[in-house]
Design a protein around this motif. Structure first.
Motif, PDB file in Angstrom:
ATOM      1  N   LYS A   6       0.829  -1.208   0.000  1.00 27.97           N
ATOM      2  CA  LYS A   6       0.000   0.000   0.000  1.00 27.97           C
ATOM      3  C   LYS A   6       0.863   1.258   0.000  1.00 27.97           C
ATOM      4  CE  LYS A   6      -3.823   2.213   2.484  1.00 27.97           C
ATOM      5  NZ  LYS A   6      -4.717   2.131   3.669  1.00 27.97           N
ATOM      6  N   VAL A   7       1.905   1.254   0.838  1.00 26.15           N
ATOM      7  CA  VAL A   7       2.817   2.398   0.921  1.00 26.15           C
ATOM      8  C   VAL A   7       3.552   2.596  -0.399  1.00 26.15           C
ATOM      9  CG1 VAL A   7       4.909   3.293   2.027  1.00 26.15           C
ATOM     10  CG2 VAL A   7       3.122   2.235   3.411  1.00 26.15           C
ATOM     11  N   LEU A   8       4.050   1.491  -0.970  1.00 24.17           N
ATOM     12  CA  LEU A   8       4.775   1.568  -2.235  1.00 24.17           C
ATOM     13  C   LEU A   8       3.862   2.043  -3.362  1.00 24.17           C
ATOM     14  CD1 LEU A   8       7.017  -1.638  -2.074  1.00 24.17           C
ATOM     15  CD2 LEU A   8       7.746   0.737  -1.864  1.00 24.17           C
ATOM     16  N   ASN A   9       2.600   1.652  -3.319  1.00 28.78           N
ATOM     17  CA  ASN A   9       1.629   2.115  -4.322  1.00 28.78           C
ATOM     18  C   ASN A   9       1.461   3.624  -4.259  1.00 28.78           C
ATOM     19  OD1 ASN A   9       0.378   0.328  -6.207  1.00 28.78           O
ATOM     20  ND2 ASN A   9      -0.464  -0.831  -4.491  1.00 28.78           N
ATOM     21  N   GLN A  10       1.446   4.165  -3.038  1.00 28.58           N
ATOM     22  CA  GLN A  10       1.312   5.616  -2.864  1.00 28.58           C
ATOM     23  C   GLN A  10       2.542   6.341  -3.407  1.00 28.58           C
ATOM     24  OE1 GLN A  10       0.638   5.789   1.375  1.00 28.58           O
ATOM     25  NE2 GLN A  10      -1.591   5.711   1.165  1.00 28.58           N
ATOM     26  N   ILE A  11       3.740   5.780  -3.134  1.00 31.73           N
ATOM     27  CA  ILE A  11       4.985   6.358  -3.651  1.00 31.73           C
ATOM     28  C   ILE A  11       5.000   6.288  -5.172  1.00 31.73           C
ATOM     29  CG2 ILE A  11       7.506   6.145  -3.708  1.00 31.73           C
ATOM     30  CD1 ILE A  11       7.341   4.966  -0.876  1.00 31.73           C
ATOM     31  N   ASP A  12       4.549   5.153  -5.707  1.00 29.25           N
ATOM     32  CA  ASP A  12       4.513   4.946  -7.156  1.00 29.25           C
ATOM     33  C   ASP A  12       3.614   5.981  -7.833  1.00 29.25           C
ATOM     34  OD1 ASP A  12       5.038   3.605  -9.587  1.00 29.25           O
ATOM     35  OD2 ASP A  12       3.180   2.477  -9.411  1.00 29.25           O
ATOM     36  N   SER A  13       2.443   6.216  -7.241  1.00 31.60           N
ATOM     37  CA  SER A  13       1.514   7.205  -7.803  1.00 31.60           C
ATOM     38  C   SER A  13       2.111   8.603  -7.766  1.00 31.60           C
ATOM     39  CB  SER A  13       0.199   7.194  -7.014  1.00 31.60           C
ATOM     40  OG  SER A  13      -0.445   5.944  -7.134  1.00 31.60           O
ATOM     41  N   LEU A  14       2.912   8.880  -6.722  1.00 34.06           N
ATOM     42  CA  LEU A  14       3.530  10.188  -6.579  1.00 34.06           C
ATOM     43  C   LEU A  14       4.614  10.409  -7.637  1.00 34.06           C
ATOM     44  CD1 LEU A  14       3.857  12.819  -4.921  1.00 34.06           C
ATOM     45  CD2 LEU A  14       5.528  11.585  -3.514  1.00 34.06           C
ATOM     46  N   VAL A  15       5.551   9.449  -7.752  1.00 30.80           N
ATOM     47  CA  VAL A  15       6.671   9.631  -8.682  1.00 30.80           C
ATOM     48  C   VAL A  15       6.237   9.520 -10.138  1.00 30.80           C
ATOM     49  CG1 VAL A  15       8.414   8.862  -7.038  1.00 30.80           C
ATOM     50  CG2 VAL A  15       7.372   7.176  -8.549  1.00 30.80           C
ATOM     51  N   TRP A  16       5.171   8.725 -10.395  1.00 36.46           N
ATOM     52  CA  TRP A  16       4.675   8.601 -11.758  1.00 36.46           C
ATOM     53  C   TRP A  16       3.470   9.503 -12.001  1.00 36.46           C
ATOM     54  CZ3 TRP A  16       6.932   7.140 -15.928  1.00 36.46           C
ATOM     55  CH2 TRP A  16       7.952   6.176 -15.878  1.00 36.46           C
ATOM     56  N   GLY A  17       3.425  10.605 -11.259  1.00 36.36           N
ATOM     57  CA  GLY A  17       2.344  11.567 -11.436  1.00 36.36           C
ATOM     58  C   GLY A  17       2.555  12.423 -12.662  1.00 36.36           C
ATOM     59  N   ALA A  18       1.718  13.447 -12.787  1.00 36.25           N
ATOM     60  CA  ALA A  18       1.736  14.323 -13.967  1.00 36.25           C
ATOM     61  C   ALA A  18       3.099  14.967 -14.231  1.00 36.25           C
ATOM     62  CB  ALA A  18       0.665  15.391 -13.825  1.00 36.25           C
ATOM     63  N   PRO A  19       3.829  15.436 -13.195  1.00 38.58           N
ATOM     64  CA  PRO A  19       5.116  16.099 -13.472  1.00 38.58           C
ATOM     65  C   PRO A  19       6.098  15.232 -14.254  1.00 38.58           C
ATOM     66  CG  PRO A  19       4.422  16.583 -11.240  1.00 38.58           C
ATOM     67  CD  PRO A  19       3.475  15.539 -11.762  1.00 38.58           C
ATOM     68  N   LEU A  20       6.257  13.963 -13.835  1.00 35.42           N
ATOM     69  CA  LEU A  20       7.216  13.099 -14.526  1.00 35.42           C
ATOM     70  C   LEU A  20       6.730  12.730 -15.920  1.00 35.42           C
ATOM     71  CD1 LEU A  20       9.820  11.516 -14.650  1.00 35.42           C
ATOM     72  CD2 LEU A  20       8.666   9.597 -13.543  1.00 35.42           C
ATOM     73  N   LEU A  21       5.433  12.445 -16.053  1.00 33.38           N
ATOM     74  CA  LEU A  21       4.895  12.093 -17.370  1.00 33.38           C
ATOM     75  C   LEU A  21       5.068  13.259 -18.346  1.00 33.38           C
ATOM     76  CD1 LEU A  21       1.588  10.187 -16.464  1.00 33.38           C
ATOM     77  CD2 LEU A  21       3.805   9.234 -17.081  1.00 33.38           C
ATOM     78  N   ILE A  22       4.844  14.475 -17.841  1.00 31.02           N
ATOM     79  CA  ILE A  22       5.029  15.658 -18.689  1.00 31.02           C
ATOM     80  C   ILE A  22       6.502  15.825 -19.057  1.00 31.02           C
ATOM     81  CG2 ILE A  22       4.913  18.189 -18.717  1.00 31.02           C
ATOM     82  CD1 ILE A  22       2.368  17.893 -16.937  1.00 31.02           C
ATOM     83  N   LEU A  23       7.387  15.637 -18.074  1.00 25.37           N
ATOM     84  CA  LEU A  23       8.829  15.751 -18.326  1.00 25.37           C
ATOM     85  C   LEU A  23       9.291  14.696 -19.317  1.00 25.37           C
ATOM     86  CD1 LEU A  23      11.586  17.048 -17.600  1.00 25.37           C
ATOM     87  CD2 LEU A  23      11.744  15.388 -15.719  1.00 25.37           C
ATOM     88  N   LEU A  24       8.804  13.468 -19.148  1.00 23.30           N
ATOM     89  CA  LEU A  24       9.217  12.337 -19.987  1.00 23.30           C
ATOM     90  C   LEU A  24       8.749  12.517 -21.431  1.00 23.30           C
ATOM     91  CD1 LEU A  24      10.642   9.559 -19.507  1.00 23.30           C
ATOM     92  CD2 LEU A  24       8.373   8.573 -19.334  1.00 23.30           C
ATOM     93  N   VAL A  25       7.450  12.679 -21.601  1.00 25.52           N
ATOM     94  CA  VAL A  25       6.898  12.824 -22.947  1.00 25.52           C
ATOM     95  C   VAL A  25       7.255  14.196 -23.520  1.00 25.52           C
ATOM     96  CG1 VAL A  25       4.787  12.787 -24.329  1.00 25.52           C
ATOM     97  CG2 VAL A  25       5.018  11.237 -22.389  1.00 25.52           C
ATOM     98  N   GLY A  26       7.267  15.208 -22.659  1.00 27.90           N
ATOM     99  CA  GLY A  26       7.597  16.564 -23.110  1.00 27.90           C
ATOM    100  C   GLY A  26       8.996  16.664 -23.669  1.00 27.90           C
ATOM    101  N   THR A  27       9.956  15.977 -23.042  1.00 22.98           N
ATOM    102  CA  THR A  27      11.333  15.958 -23.552  1.00 22.98           C
ATOM    103  C   THR A  27      11.377  15.332 -24.936  1.00 22.98           C
ATOM    104  OG1 THR A  27      12.238  15.787 -21.303  1.00 22.98           O
ATOM    105  CG2 THR A  27      13.688  15.152 -23.115  1.00 22.98           C
ATOM    106  N   GLY A  28      10.631  14.236 -25.104  1.00 26.23           N
ATOM    107  CA  GLY A  28      10.568  13.578 -26.410  1.00 26.23           C
ATOM    108  C   GLY A  28       9.929  14.464 -27.465  1.00 26.23           C
ATOM    109  N   ILE A  29       8.852  15.170 -27.088  1.00 27.28           N
ATOM    110  CA  ILE A  29       8.181  16.072 -28.027  1.00 27.28           C
ATOM    111  C   ILE A  29       9.112  17.224 -28.413  1.00 27.28           C
ATOM    112  CG2 ILE A  29       6.293  17.734 -28.290  1.00 27.28           C
ATOM    113  CD1 ILE A  29       4.602  15.890 -26.469  1.00 27.28           C
TER     114      ILE A  29
END
Length: 457
Positions: A6-29
């Motif tokens: 449960k704790v790891l799921n919360q951490i996972d949701s935090l690190v894979w939230g909008a900021p990282l997805l935007i940084l990841l895909v945004g860098t590629g774009i």
């Protein structure tokens, strides 16, 4: 254990939230725009380089050929992400997750190109005479931020030991062999551990030789099986593709064993599993690219780019479409069992389908283990010098031995978390060195066009 998950799921949701997805895909774009859709217009040239003998390799610095370096990178990427990861993404995010895997891969090709280019440009020779390169070197030598380089190397060891490199792979192998052929976990775990030890203790040349032998054969073997199923279900393909596109932008209702999914879940699972599969932006592949015998950083960048195309656009697409056209995606199955069932019902001979998936999973996962062992080794060498390599190898082998006894949910959550932590320093470096990437690319193709004109005249 449930509380930990449960704790790891919360951490996972935090690190894979909008900021990282935007940084990841945004860098590629961003790189896609600055490089003029290079992954589209230069893909034929990249594929030509992949299969073309480069005469200058013989006199170039490096440990292995460009093709061997790519095979090593593909060994680390074509693995459980292509078989288990796709099934997990579609099970959680619905068919639309496959669309977002495509998007992540398309823009990720530009990212992978940039990583390969910088890896060769900033590589060094270590005290053992081996090439060392990757994000830790282009962060330190290009950006001049040593603490960020050390952070990347630390997280890289974490991914190798706790994420993609060990637990996710060995767990998938042992579970698949137990389900398919009733082989006890302890037996398959012991055999794989011994084989990993024999290969990895030989270093990059040993790893690349095994990768060159296994990767092309298993990729073709798995793709042929997938193509047969798709040909037999050709009439269902248009509807499957339509479902993928529709589900990418609209919620999917619960049906059968599928619990339903929102658009957010489709995007999050598609991008996360896409990155897990092809590792674009993660910073792993450039560690292998740095070992290539080549005089041109741009040429190696183009070859590196084909890895994402082969891994996600081809292999993951095959798996995803097979799951959808056979109707397996909304049944009760999960992970490798889902893909296994899809191939069993999709092929005329059920036992053949089970064999393709199980053997494919074993070889794909095995090569991922040995590829990631090398990545972790280079990160260890960066942080602790060549003396730390031997200790790292023994620790890695021990982790492979125990990986099969962890719960599958815990394994994938851990892998996702350390992936994110490794990607952040690398993406910062790609953005910081964007002008270097663009100028090297322009210079190369200016000379390339001039050479073509000279030959023509």
């Amino acid at each position: 254990m449930d509380q930990l998950t449960k704790v790891l799921n919360q951490i996972d949701s935090l690190v894979w939230g909008a900021p990282l997805l935007i940084l990841l895909v945004g860098t590629g774009i961003y790189l896609t725009v600055r490089l003029g859709l290079l992954q589209l217009f230069k893909l034929p040239l990249a594929l030509k380089y992949l299969f073309e003998k480069n005469e200058s390799e013989d006199n170039s610095e490096g440990d292995v050929t460009s093709f061997a370096a790519l095979c090593t990178a593909l060994a680390a990427t074509i693995g459980t992400g292509n078989i288990v990861g796709v099934a997990t993404a579609i099970k959680t995010g619905g068919p639309g997750a496959l669309f977002w895997m495509w998007m992540a891969a398309f823009f990720g090709m530009a990212t992978k190109y940039a990583e390969g280019l910088l890896a060769v440009k900033y590589r060094v020779v270590d005290k053992n005479g081996q090439m060392s390169g990757g994000p830790m070197y282009y962060i330190e030598r290009g950006l001049g931020i040593k603490w960020l380089a050390k952070a990347f190397a630390f997280f890289g060891i974490g991914v190798a030991c706790l994420g993609i490199g060990t637990f996710a792979q060995i767990n998938s192998i042992t579970q698949a062999t137990q389900v398919a052929y009733n082989i006890p976990v302890v037996v398959s775990s012991t055999i794989i551990t011994i084989l990993v030890a024999l290969v990895t203790l030989g270093g990059i040349k040993s790893v690349s030789k095994v990768a060159e032998l296994i990767v092309p054969f298993m990729a073709v073997f798995y793709i042929v099986g997938s193509v047969i199923i798709l040909v037999l279900n050709a009439s269902a393909i248009p509807a499957a593709i339509a479902l993928v596109v529709k589900s990418a932008f609209t919620p999917v209702a619960a049906a059968g064993g599928f619990l339903g999914a929102t658009v957010k879940q489709a995007i999050q699972n598609g991008v996360a599993r896409g990155v897990f599969s092809n590792e674009s932006g993660l910073g792993s592949a450039p560690i292998a690219a740095a070992a290539a015998k080549t005089k041109s950083c741009v040429r190696q960048g183009l070859i590196s780019m084909t890895g994402t195309f082969i891994d996600t656009i081809i292999v993951c697409t095959m798996t995803g479409l097979v799951l959808i056209v056979t109707g397996t995606w909304n049944l009760e199955y999960q992970g490798a069992a889902m893909t296994n069932y899809a191939f069993s019902v999709g092929l005329p001979i059920a036992s053949l389908g089970k064999f393709i998936v199980t053997i494919g999973l074993i070889f794909f996962a095995f090569t991922t283990i040995i590829g990631w062992n090398y990545y972790g080794e280079r990160c260890t060498e960066y942080l602790f010098g060549v003396k730390g390599i031997k200790v790292y190898r023994y620790v890695f082998i021990a982790l492979v031995a125990i990986g099969s006894y962890l719960k599958l949910d815990l394994v994938w959550i851990l892998a996702d978390i350390v992936n994110a932590l490794m990607a952040i320093p690398n993406l910062i470096a790609l953005i910081g060195l964007r002008e270097v990437i663009v100028s090297e690319t322009k210079s190369y193709f200016k000379n390339y066009d001039y050479s073509k004109q000279a030959k023509a005249s």
